[in-house]
Design a protein around this motif. Structure first.
Motif, PDB file in Angstrom:
ATOM      1  N   PHE A 196       8.666  14.225   1.350  1.00  0.00           N
ATOM      2  CA  PHE A 196       7.466  15.004   0.979  1.00  0.00           C
ATOM      3  C   PHE A 196       6.628  14.318  -0.100  1.00  0.00           C
ATOM      4  CE2 PHE A 196      10.542  18.514   2.068  1.00  0.00           C
ATOM      5  CZ  PHE A 196       9.912  18.897   3.232  1.00  0.00           C
ATOM      6  N   HIS A 197       7.230  13.369  -0.796  1.00  0.00           N
ATOM      7  CA  HIS A 197       6.636  12.690  -1.944  1.00  0.00           C
ATOM      8  C   HIS A 197       6.664  13.556  -3.197  1.00  0.00           C
ATOM      9  CE1 HIS A 197       4.000  10.117  -4.363  1.00  0.00           C
ATOM     10  NE2 HIS A 197       4.273   9.165  -3.501  1.00  0.00           N
ATOM     11  N   ARG A 198       6.366  14.839  -3.047  1.00  0.00           N
ATOM     12  CA  ARG A 198       6.322  15.723  -4.212  1.00  0.00           C
ATOM     13  C   ARG A 198       7.719  16.179  -4.595  1.00  0.00           C
ATOM     14  NH1 ARG A 198       1.710  20.050  -4.595  1.00  0.00           N
ATOM     15  NH2 ARG A 198       2.562  20.954  -2.714  1.00  0.00           N
TER      16      ARG A 198
ATOM     17  N   VAL B 252      -0.875  -0.785  -4.543  1.00  0.00           N
ATOM     18  CA  VAL B 252      -2.127  -0.023  -4.567  1.00  0.00           C
ATOM     19  C   VAL B 252      -1.916   1.343  -3.917  1.00  0.00           C
ATOM     20  CG1 VAL B 252      -3.515  -2.119  -4.578  1.00  0.00           C
ATOM     21  CG2 VAL B 252      -2.968  -1.038  -2.390  1.00  0.00           C
ATOM     22  N   HIS B 253      -2.729   2.305  -4.328  1.00  0.00           N
ATOM     23  CA  HIS B 253      -2.585   3.700  -3.875  1.00  0.00           C
ATOM     24  C   HIS B 253      -3.914   4.227  -3.330  1.00  0.00           C
ATOM     25  CE1 HIS B 253       0.748   3.250  -6.742  1.00  0.00           C
ATOM     26  NE2 HIS B 253       1.350   4.230  -6.086  1.00  0.00           N
ATOM     27  N   PRO B 254      -3.863   5.221  -2.425  1.00  0.00           N
ATOM     28  CA  PRO B 254      -5.107   5.797  -1.885  1.00  0.00           C
ATOM     29  C   PRO B 254      -6.083   6.235  -2.980  1.00  0.00           C
ATOM     30  CG  PRO B 254      -3.227   6.628  -0.642  1.00  0.00           C
ATOM     31  CD  PRO B 254      -2.662   5.807  -1.777  1.00  0.00           C
TER      32      PRO B 254
ATOM     33  N   ILE C 152       0.870  -1.180   0.000  1.00  0.00           N
ATOM     34  CA  ILE C 152       0.000   0.000   0.000  1.00  0.00           C
ATOM     35  C   ILE C 152       0.906   1.228   0.000  1.00  0.00           C
ATOM     36  CG2 ILE C 152      -1.789   1.285   1.241  1.00  0.00           C
ATOM     37  CD1 ILE C 152      -2.701  -1.377   2.456  1.00  0.00           C
ATOM     38  N   HIS C 153       0.810   2.018  -1.042  1.00  0.00           N
ATOM     39  CA  HIS C 153       1.653   3.212  -1.183  1.00  0.00           C
ATOM     40  C   HIS C 153       1.038   4.433  -0.490  1.00  0.00           C
ATOM     41  CE1 HIS C 153       4.588   2.206  -4.610  1.00  0.00           C
ATOM     42  NE2 HIS C 153       4.087   1.063  -4.182  1.00  0.00           N
ATOM     43  N   ASP C 154       1.895   5.422  -0.260  1.00  0.00           N
ATOM     44  CA  ASP C 154       1.458   6.743   0.200  1.00  0.00           C
ATOM     45  C   ASP C 154       0.695   6.684   1.520  1.00  0.00           C
ATOM     46  OD1 ASP C 154       2.590   7.267  -2.200  1.00  0.00           O
ATOM     47  OD2 ASP C 154       0.747   7.822  -3.228  1.00  0.00           O
ATOM     48  N   VAL C 155       1.229   5.888   2.429  1.00  0.00           N
ATOM     49  CA  VAL C 155       0.629   5.785   3.756  1.00  0.00           C
ATOM     50  C   VAL C 155       0.980   7.050   4.536  1.00  0.00           C
ATOM     51  CG1 VAL C 155       0.693   4.508   5.933  1.00  0.00           C
ATOM     52  CG2 VAL C 155       0.580   3.271   3.746  1.00  0.00           C
TER      53      VAL C 155
ATOM     54  N   VAL D 210      10.225   3.340   4.108  1.00  0.00           N
ATOM     55  CA  VAL D 210      10.273   4.799   3.990  1.00  0.00           C
ATOM     56  C   VAL D 210      10.002   5.133   2.528  1.00  0.00           C
ATOM     57  CG1 VAL D 210      11.695   6.866   4.247  1.00  0.00           C
ATOM     58  CG2 VAL D 210      11.978   4.948   5.851  1.00  0.00           C
ATOM     59  N   HIS D 211       9.036   6.022   2.300  1.00  0.00           N
ATOM     60  CA  HIS D 211       8.616   6.338   0.928  1.00  0.00           C
ATOM     61  C   HIS D 211       8.804   7.837   0.678  1.00  0.00           C
ATOM     62  CE1 HIS D 211       6.544   5.748  -2.818  1.00  0.00           C
ATOM     63  NE2 HIS D 211       5.419   6.346  -2.455  1.00  0.00           N
ATOM     64  N   GLY D 212      10.093   8.234   0.513  1.00  0.00           N
ATOM     65  CA  GLY D 212      10.408   9.644   0.323  1.00  0.00           C
ATOM     66  C   GLY D 212      10.276  10.416   1.617  1.00  0.00           C
TER      67      GLY D 212
ATOM     68  N   ALA E 224      11.494   4.969  -3.419  1.00  0.00           N
ATOM     69  CA  ALA E 224      11.321   6.369  -3.830  1.00  0.00           C
ATOM     70  C   ALA E 224       9.913   6.588  -4.376  1.00  0.00           C
ATOM     71  CB  ALA E 224      12.356   6.720  -4.899  1.00  0.00           C
ATOM     72  N   PRO E 225       9.347   7.785  -4.125  1.00  0.00           N
ATOM     73  CA  PRO E 225       8.044   8.122  -4.698  1.00  0.00           C
ATOM     74  C   PRO E 225       8.050   7.913  -6.216  1.00  0.00           C
ATOM     75  CG  PRO E 225       8.648   9.752  -3.074  1.00  0.00           C
ATOM     76  CD  PRO E 225       9.843   8.841  -3.233  1.00  0.00           C
ATOM     77  N   ALA E 226       6.973   7.356  -6.721  1.00  0.00           N
ATOM     78  CA  ALA E 226       6.816   7.055  -8.154  1.00  0.00           C
ATOM     79  C   ALA E 226       7.903   6.110  -8.666  1.00  0.00           C
ATOM     80  CB  ALA E 226       6.771   8.327  -8.991  1.00  0.00           C
ATOM     81  N   TRP E 227       8.638   5.448  -7.736  1.00  0.00           N
ATOM     82  CA  TRP E 227       9.700   4.505  -8.093  1.00  0.00           C
ATOM     83  C   TRP E 227      10.824   5.176  -8.878  1.00  0.00           C
ATOM     84  CZ3 TRP E 227       4.673   2.062  -9.317  1.00  0.00           C
ATOM     85  CH2 TRP E 227       4.294   1.094  -8.380  1.00  0.00           C
TER      86      TRP E 227
HETATM   87 ZN   LIG Z   1       3.890   7.140  -3.682  1.00  0.00          ZN
END
Ligand SMILES: [Zn+2]
Length: 248
Positions: free
Chosen positions: A80-82, A213-215, A12-15, A76-78, A137-140
């Protein structure tokens, strides 16, 4: 020769506290299909868009720890993500067309990438009370600076769209595309539904199959149905597994 078990890695991404409702719903779908207590992963964003600091979300932190205690692997997924950096050339094209600006680690210099990785690791490990499983990393998307920082980061694992590797020395641990869905535009959603439907069968011979999967997936019933069908299908040929199993 006895064949090795085939593995299914679901994530699950972007938790982030920002998406708590969606993450709950996704965790329900994943648990229902993989089996109660079956392993899956969560990719945690320390401060989504600079607007949702995990450090100030105490109740959500408690939930993360509970998930972790139940065996959910935390990455850890980044930070800020952006993506706030300026890109030029190929990186600019990739950032603009592939991620809608979510590739935070594509343009970061090594020093800044290393700092954000270390800060994210410290924050999340403090919350869950155990080591994280790795960094994604965000967006891989990993730029050169991120790749260099990763090798000295102390993370066990990393992954992109095509592979999972040991962070310290780039040893490849699994390969093959991730099955994932796009919720941002109708066109992309349609093609991701098609790719998922094909992937359920086409990727079955692979030793390790990944599903992410993503939100945003929760906004489209067609995606939710496709996630459900994909997990239901793959669980027949692949055992729900932990990323950490790839190392041992
Ligand atoms: Zn993400």
């Amino acid at each position: 020769m006895k064949s090795r078990p085939k593995r299914l890695l679901a994530s699950i991404h972007d938790v982030s506290p920002r998406f708590e409702r969606e993450i709950d719903a996704l965790a329900d779908i994943v648990s229902r299909r993989l089996g109660d207590g079956a392993p899956f992963a969560m990719l945690v964003v320390p401060d989504h868009w600079g607007e949702s600091p995990l450090s100030e979300a105490r109740a959500f932190g408690t939930r993360l720890r509970e998930w972790s205690d139940r065996g959910v692997e935390m990455f850890v997924h980044g930070w800020f993500h952006r993506d706030a950096a300026e890109h030029s050339g190929a990186a600019a094209f990739k950032a603009k067309h592939m991620t809608a600006g979510e590739g935070e680690f594509l343009g970061l210099p090594e020093g800044e990438a290393a700092t954000r990785m270390a800060d994210g690791k410290a924050l999340i490990e403090d919350i869950i009370g155990r080591p994280v499983a790795g960094f994604i990393a965000p967006a891989w998307l990993y730029g050169e600076g991120a790749m260099k920082a990763l090798r000295n980061s102390g993370f066990a694992l990393a992954e992109d769209h095509m592979r999972v590797w040991r962070a310290a020395d780039d040893t490849r641990l699994a390969h093959g595309p991730v099955i994932t869905w796009a919720s941002r535009s109708t066109m992309r959603t349609a093609s991701s539904l098609l790719v998922a439907a094909l992937g359920r069968y086409a990727l079955r011979p692979l030793e390790t199959v990944r599903v992410a999967v993503h939100p945003g997936d929760m906004t489209k019933p067609s995606i939710v149905r496709s996630i459900d069908a994909t997990l239901a299908s793959l669980v027949k040929s692949h055992i729900p597994s932990r990323y950490a199993d790839l190392v041992s």
